[in-house]
Motif scaffolding. Structure first.
Motif, PDB file in Angstrom:
ATOM      1  N   GLN A 115      -2.270   3.262 -10.577  1.00  0.00           N
ATOM      2  CA  GLN A 115      -3.049   2.123 -11.069  1.00  0.00           C
ATOM      3  C   GLN A 115      -4.078   2.593 -12.081  1.00  0.00           C
ATOM      4  O   GLN A 115      -4.595   3.714 -11.984  1.00  0.00           O
ATOM      5  N   ASP A 116      -4.389   1.703 -13.025  1.00  0.00           N
ATOM      6  CA  ASP A 116      -5.312   2.090 -14.097  1.00  0.00           C
ATOM      7  C   ASP A 116      -6.764   1.990 -13.644  1.00  0.00           C
ATOM      8  O   ASP A 116      -7.536   1.175 -14.120  1.00  0.00           O
ATOM      9  N   ARG A 174      -0.558  -9.898  -1.548  1.00  0.00           N
ATOM     10  CA  ARG A 174      -0.547  -8.453  -1.791  1.00  0.00           C
ATOM     11  C   ARG A 174      -1.938  -7.859  -1.585  1.00  0.00           C
ATOM     12  O   ARG A 174      -2.944  -8.573  -1.566  1.00  0.00           O
ATOM     13  N   VAL A 175      -1.950  -6.544  -1.464  1.00  0.00           N
ATOM     14  CA  VAL A 175      -3.201  -5.829  -1.258  1.00  0.00           C
ATOM     15  C   VAL A 175      -4.092  -6.030  -2.479  1.00  0.00           C
ATOM     16  O   VAL A 175      -3.637  -5.900  -3.615  1.00  0.00           O
ATOM     17  N   GLY A 216       0.805  -1.210   0.000  1.00  0.00           N
ATOM     18  CA  GLY A 216       0.000   0.000   0.000  1.00  0.00           C
ATOM     19  C   GLY A 216       0.836   1.257   0.000  1.00  0.00           C
ATOM     20  O   GLY A 216       0.316   2.363   0.079  1.00  0.00           O
ATOM     21  N   GLY A 218      -7.140  -4.422  -2.989  1.00  0.00           N
ATOM     22  CA  GLY A 218      -7.874  -3.217  -3.386  1.00  0.00           C
ATOM     23  C   GLY A 218      -6.970  -2.216  -4.076  1.00  0.00           C
ATOM     24  O   GLY A 218      -5.804  -2.496  -4.387  1.00  0.00           O
ATOM     25  N   TYR A 219      -7.505  -1.018  -4.297  1.00  0.00           N
ATOM     26  CA  TYR A 219      -6.742   0.032  -4.955  1.00  0.00           C
ATOM     27  C   TYR A 219      -5.586   0.477  -4.061  1.00  0.00           C
ATOM     28  O   TYR A 219      -5.738   0.619  -2.851  1.00  0.00           O
ATOM     29  N   GLN A 220      -4.476   0.747  -4.690  1.00  0.00           N
ATOM     30  CA  GLN A 220      -3.323   1.240  -3.946  1.00  0.00           C
ATOM     31  C   GLN A 220      -3.660   2.545  -3.217  1.00  0.00           C
ATOM     32  O   GLN A 220      -3.222   2.759  -2.088  1.00  0.00           O
ATOM     33  N   VAL A 221      -4.440   3.389  -3.863  1.00  0.00           N
ATOM     34  CA  VAL A 221      -4.723   4.690  -3.243  1.00  0.00           C
ATOM     35  C   VAL A 221      -5.504   4.546  -1.937  1.00  0.00           C
ATOM     36  O   VAL A 221      -5.283   5.289  -0.978  1.00  0.00           O
ATOM     37  N   HIS A 222      -6.416   3.553  -1.908  1.00  0.00           N
ATOM     38  CA  HIS A 222      -7.141   3.309  -0.660  1.00  0.00           C
ATOM     39  C   HIS A 222      -6.180   2.803   0.407  1.00  0.00           C
ATOM     40  O   HIS A 222      -6.260   3.185   1.578  1.00  0.00           O
ATOM     41  N   ALA A 223      -5.282   1.911  -0.021  1.00  0.00           N
ATOM     42  CA  ALA A 223      -4.305   1.370   0.919  1.00  0.00           C
ATOM     43  C   ALA A 223      -3.402   2.496   1.414  1.00  0.00           C
ATOM     44  O   ALA A 223      -3.115   2.599   2.612  1.00  0.00           O
ATOM     45  N   GLY A 224      -2.987   3.365   0.480  1.00  0.00           N
ATOM     46  CA  GLY A 224      -2.130   4.490   0.830  1.00  0.00           C
ATOM     47  C   GLY A 224      -2.746   5.374   1.900  1.00  0.00           C
ATOM     48  O   GLY A 224      -2.082   5.813   2.833  1.00  0.00           O
ATOM     49  N   LYS A 225      -4.054   5.616   1.779  1.00  0.00           N
ATOM     50  CA  LYS A 225      -4.771   6.451   2.745  1.00  0.00           C
ATOM     51  C   LYS A 225      -4.610   5.908   4.158  1.00  0.00           C
ATOM     52  O   LYS A 225      -4.354   6.663   5.083  1.00  0.00           O
ATOM     53  N   GLY A 270      -8.963  -1.539 -17.689  1.00  0.00           N
ATOM     54  CA  GLY A 270      -7.868  -1.586 -16.725  1.00  0.00           C
ATOM     55  C   GLY A 270      -7.778  -2.900 -15.967  1.00  0.00           C
ATOM     56  O   GLY A 270      -8.641  -3.762 -16.086  1.00  0.00           O
ATOM     57  N   THR A 271      -6.726  -3.010 -15.173  1.00  0.00           N
ATOM     58  CA  THR A 271      -6.442  -4.247 -14.456  1.00  0.00           C
ATOM     59  C   THR A 271      -7.622  -4.725 -13.628  1.00  0.00           C
ATOM     60  O   THR A 271      -7.887  -5.915 -13.532  1.00  0.00           O
ATOM     61  N   PHE A 272      -8.308  -3.760 -13.002  1.00  0.00           N
ATOM     62  CA  PHE A 272      -9.360  -4.157 -12.069  1.00  0.00           C
ATOM     63  C   PHE A 272     -10.655  -4.541 -12.776  1.00  0.00           C
ATOM     64  O   PHE A 272     -11.453  -5.283 -12.241  1.00  0.00           O
ATOM     65  N   PHE A 323     -15.038   6.901  -7.532  1.00  0.00           N
ATOM     66  CA  PHE A 323     -14.213   6.974  -8.741  1.00  0.00           C
ATOM     67  C   PHE A 323     -15.129   7.083  -9.952  1.00  0.00           C
ATOM     68  O   PHE A 323     -16.345   6.966  -9.843  1.00  0.00           O
TER      69      PHE A 323
END
Lengths: 168, 116, 362, 423
Positions: free
Chosen positions: A43-44, C184-185, A12, C187-194, C343-345, C49
């Protein structure tokens, strides 16, 4: 406590190396000038509100919507509009040469209580760990921001690429 | 931390960075296993119980295990209790009413009105 | 009562469909089990999003209010606190209203928009009070303003787990960590980053072994897992917490689809069994449509687009909307949906959706 | 868990049983116990037909109008030992089948009902049954407080009761499997394989199965498709389950009422399960269009509202309880309402089918068919009354559209005619 006992993981967290490769990274030279946006989005995800909100049209996502945002650093004036619109809260504005010793970092803040101007708080890295003292310079609120406050913190210059959160 | 201090022992969220918490909700009282419990009109029995720290709603019939809120949307029936004499009422989607009598369930409970 | 369109579920997709269909003069009745409409939107305090079309950057509950306002302006009839328990071959929709017994309405078209259910994982003590679904905790916090726990452990680092960790922290809880079985995580990296910036650890390759405490949760024993997902001996760790939130995925709430005889197909990437449907969201049972998470677990913005698509398709079928205009609108929505599944997701979901449509044409 | 057999194994068996319901599983158990190598072939899953779609009532002598003293005697001769077997099954199968002797009731709603039920009690007493009493309304309420004021009284048979139909079927299946029986689910028997003068096995959609000692048909309602020469007609019946209730002393019920719905005599049945669910059921409101239509397991809204109304009327104190599931399923009717059990005129083909009253009958008939095969026809209880060939050569004109009640009455009238012929 948990991450002390388990091997600390970097899940993360984007490394600075990775951030420097992103399209949303303004480049080392650009930092020397006026405030500029840093978009730490790698991420995309189908998402483009940052493109829509930018009054200078400095941020571009384009089609497909899953493109990573790119920044036209000549157009960006560091207005901070994009910080609170980002659903991922991953947009920051950095003014490296705020004064001779300090940089100013604008970051989104959605916790209670809100800090107040003049407070000395701890500047934290992307892992939430305190790295330096930080002084609150501005707290921007408003209806348009939908309760995502934008906090400007002054930090020692060497931390301008490290401090992305505050704690107090 | 400040939020916690303000809250005290009650689990009510008094202020929230995003949501506007209404300050003028109508207070009602429900009677849970003989004790008065404060609640607000328009909330569920389950949330009123959680707010005052009551998490165990019943024990199961066979193994006497405790159960409480699990899905909180009326699907799992883990949170059932006896409400106004009627056993097996889902507390997560039943709204409180002033003076409502709520009792813990043991097993499948009993029907009082059956033998009236 | 004979309704041109009966919609089951007043969440994002159901309401979007209702608004769209009634815009073209379709008489709509929306039925929902809960006492308030809006579905899971009112649990979502984060910004969505997407693009402008999907109200991106707007908080979920705000989107809920906007939809409700629009529905109200259109004069859409809502039947709340009402559980639909059956759809019969003659398109009779049977429901019960609390203790007021049973009733039914006849429908010309039905849209099943029942959303999704939370999955659970099983471990020792998982039934103890204090273990609850992520949605359950969100509901407690955001609808009733009650904090479900002071010290929370989140199981599952998908988007839901990450978001709920953030929301618990916002509401004033101490989130001790998010654990994830996979390396690995998710979910979205940005959520994890938060949540990482808040100092909340995310432990990948680890899982929960037991919920401790009696009668309610007082702690948890977590353990690291190896590459095969097996617990690593000696890596057990006991932590104190009074809330264990399970955020291990969602599955379509498909009971009505099964019981009304719609052909179903198992789709891993869409969360489980999903009704086979065509490009206009109509299932294998004529005049029964699906939209939203029940047609495959995705995001709220895809749910809203699917709802709009179904609403327009139904208006077209009832000849309230000329074919040309309808086809135009449908194409636009499909394009937007396509974008949301890039996209990937989204890739896997896009493929799965395509396959459903293919199956339908067979 | 039922172990699903792979289809590439060698398919030579001693006995093949067609049908994975209670009868099939019981037959498989007793045959395997007797040393046979058994294959059980089921079209869907275990207990997916009428075995899993009923109230689990154990009623020694069901029915009302068509009964006669002779009929009572006949039925008792199988059902009484059947009930005894049930009470021994927990130990025998090492599985709790939840058999509870909480009695059975047939309720009277009118003077006419009262008369018939009392006559019925007399007949059964004549046949040597002494565990029957007639309860007046006050006694009934004391016995079971859920009943409303509509009821004028009831026949109570104390030694009847309830079992859990799923548990009993699976108990047999598990036990049979433990002893070595092979169970093939989702395998449909298409036809018999016959040799010059005897049945050799079955042909399924997944290959041939050969049987050295015989093939047992335990398909009940589906007999019509495989063996049309045997008069077993399907009859659609519905079952509904309520949510789990606090334990209430609700006995097995099988009764005929004049329902408000369409003012026709209407049979309904029910009972409470050990875990608190109440099961009620009866025929569908709308008559199935054709005989094949009886296999349609759908429910209609009218069916559900009728049952909801019925139990609100007769069990008013639990009227707010939710129905949580419902099914339709087909049971098998024979011209004299007795099953077909035993050898047929075709060598190595056995019948164990045509049950309308399953709980008391199916387990014992599983045991009896095993005895027929293992002991060359010598059974511990005479089974002549169930001889599969007793209708041989007769042609039956079944009513075109029917439900359980209509079929019941149709047969009763027929019996009446035969009885008057006989005397």
């Amino acid at each position: 406590m948990l991450d002390k006992l388990f091997n600390t993981s970097n899940d993360g967290i984007l490394s600075i190396k990775r951030i420097k490769q992103l399209l949303g990274y303004p480049g080392t030279e650009r930092f020397e000038k006026n405030p500029v946006v840093v978009i730490e989005c790698d991420q995309d995800i189908p998402c483009n509100p940052c493109e829509d909100i930018c009054p200078e049209r400095a941020i571009a996502v384009g089609t497909p919507i899953t493109n990573l945002p790119s920044v036209d650093t000549n157009k960006c004036n560091g207005c901070t509009m994009c910080i609170s619109i980002c659903p991922g809260l991953c947009i920051f504005v950095v003014h490296k040469n705020y004064n001779s010793t300090e940089s100013l970092v604008y970051l989104p803040y959605e916790m209670l209580p809100l800090p107040e101007k003049g407070m000395i708080v701890e500047g934290c890295d992307r892992k939430g760990e305190p790295v330096c003292k930080a002084r609150i310079e501005r707290v921007i609120k408003g209806k348009k921001l939908q309760k995502t406050a934008v906090v400007a913190v002054a930090i020692p210059k060497e931390y301008f690429e490290i401090v992305r959160a505050i704690r107090f | 931390m400040k939020q916690k201090e303000a809250r005290g022992i009650e689990m009510r969220i008094l202020e929230h960075p995003i949501l506007d918490i209404s300050k003028d909700r109508k207070k009602v009282t429900i009677i849970v296993d003989g004790k008065n419990v404060d609640a607000f009109e328009g909330e569920t029995i389950a949330s009123a119980l959680y707010a005052s720290g009551i998490k165990v709603h019943r024990t199961t019939a066979k193994f006497k295990e405790p159960r409480g809120v699990f899905c909180n949307k009326g699907r799992c029936t883990d949170c059932i209790m006896k409400v106004d004499g009627c056993p097996n009422v889902r507390t997560c989607n039943t709204m409180v009413r002033d003076g409502m009598i709520v009792e813990s369930l043991e097993g499948r409970g009993e029907w009082e009105h059956l033998y009236e | 009562m004979n309704n041109e369109l009966v919609i089951i579920g007043a969440g994002p997709s159901g309401l979007s469909a209702a608004i769209e269909a009634s815009r073209y003069g379709v008489k709509v009745l929306v039925i929902d089990e809960n006492d308030r409409p809006g579905g899971q939107l009112f649990l979502q305090t984060h910004k969505f999003f997407g693009s402008r079309h999907h109200s991106a950057g707007v908080r979920g509950f705000q989107i809920g209010y906007n939809l409700l306002k629009e529905a109200e302006d259109q004069g859409i009839e809502l039947l709340l606190g009402t559980t639909v328990w059956g759809i019969f071959p003659d398109l009779k929709v049977a429901f019960s209203r609390n203790t007021n017994g049973n009733d039914s309405v006849d429908a010309k078209n039905i849209l099943i928009a029942t959303g999704a259910l939370e999955k659970a994982i099983f471990f020792k003590g998982w039934t103890k009070p204090g273990v609850m679904g992520a949605g359950a905790a969100q509901n407690m916090m955001h609808v009733y303003w009650v904090l479900p726990g002071e010290k929370a452990l989140i199981v599952g680092a998908g988007n839901v787990g990450l978001i709920v960790a953030y929301q618990l922290a916002q509401a004033g809880a101490d989130v001790i960590g998010v654990i994830e079985m996979l390396p690995r995580v998710q979910g979205y990296q940005v959520h994890a980053g938060k949540i990482r910036r808040l100092g909340i650890p995310i432990l990948t390759s680890s899982t929960i072994q037991e919920a401790l405490g009696d009668p309610a949760v007082e702690g948890a024993r977590i353990v690291r897992v190896d590459e095969q997902g097996k617990p690593v001996q000696g890596s057990e760790l006991e932590v104190a917490c009074d809330l264990i939130c399970l955020a291990v995925g969602l599955k379509p709430f498909d009971e009505l689809c099964w019981s009304s005889g719609i052909d179903m197909k198992y789709m891993e990437s869409l969360g489980g069994y999903v009704p086979i449907h065509n490009e206009s969201m109509e299932t294998t049972k004529p005049s029964v449509y699906v939209a939203g998470d029940v047609a495959g677990v995705e995001e709220a913005n895809t749910a809203m687009e699917e709802g709009r698509l179904a609403g327009i398709a139904i208006a077209q079928k009832l000849e309230k909307l000329p074919d040309k205009e309808a086809d135009q609108l449908k194409t636009e929505i499909r394009q937007r949906l396509e974008h949301l599944r890039l996209g990937t997701f989204g890739e896997e979901r896009a493929k799965a959706k395509e396959m459903l449509v293919k199956l339908n044409s067979k | 868990m039922i172990k699903i057999e792979e289809h590439n194994i060698k398919k030579n068996f001693d006995v093949i049983i067609i049908g994975g319901g209670m009868t099939g599983c019981a037959s498989a158990y007793f045959l395997t116990k007797g040393g046979m190598k058994v294959a059980l072939i089921e079209m869907r899953s275990i207990c997916s037909g009428s075995s899993g779609r009923n109230g689990g009532q154990v009623i020694q002598v069901e029915g009302r109008d068509e009964l006669s003293p002779e009929m009572c005697k006949k039925k008792n001769s199988i059902a009484a030992p059947g009930k005894k077997l049930l009470s021994e099954l927990n130990e025998e199968l090492d599985f709790d089948i939840e058999y509870r002797k909480n009695g059975s009731l047939d309720m009277a709603y009118s003077e006419h009902d009262e008369k018939i039920i009392k006559q019925n009690i007399d007949w059964q007493r004549d046949a040597g049954e002494d565990k029957l009493v007639y309860l007046d309304p006050a006694d009934l309420k004391e016995f079971c407080p859920v009943f409303g004021d509509e009821i004028r009284g009831a026949k109570l048979r104390k030694d009847d009761g309830n079992v859990n139909p799923f548990r009993i079927t699976y108990a047999f299946a598990f036990a049979a499997q433990r002893l070595g029986a092979s169970i093939f689910t989702y395998t449909t028997v298409k036809s018999l394989i016959t040799g010059r003068d005897k049945v050799l096995g079955v042909r399924t959609d997944k290959g041939d199965f050969l049987a050295g000692y015989g093939v047992v048909n335990a398909t009940n309602a589906w007999t019509k498709y495989l063996f049309p020469e045997y008069p077993v007609v399907p009859c659609k019946i519905l079952a509904f389950v309520t949510e789990q209730l606090p334990t209430i002393p609700l006995p097995a019920i099988e009764t005929v009422t004049n329902d408000d719905f369409d003012r026709t005599p209407f049979l309904f049945y029910g009972g409470s399960q050990k875990d608190g669910n109440v099961i009620i059921g009866g025929p569908p409101v709308t008559l199935p269009e054709s005989m094949d239509d009886h296999f349609n397991e759908d429910l209609m809204y009218d069916d559900i509202s009728r049952f909801k109304r019925l139990y609100a009327k007769y069990w008013p104190k639990i009227k707010d309880v939710s129905l949580i599931r419902g099914w339709g399923g087909a049971l098998g009717f024979t011209p004299d309402a007795l099953p077909l059990v035993g050898r047929t005129r075709f060598e190595n083909l056995y019948m164990n089918t045509g049950f309308t009253n399953g709980m008391a009958w199916c387990p014992i008939c599983g045991q009896l068919i095993a005895e027929v095969i293992l002991k060359n026809g010598k059974t511990s209880i005479p089974i002549d009354i169930m001889d599969p060939e007793r209708f041989s050569g007769e042609v039956f004109d079944w009513p075109e559209k029917y439900n359980y009640t209509i079929l019941h009455n149709y047969l009763a009238t027929k019996h009446e005619a035969e009885r008057s012929k006989g005397y």
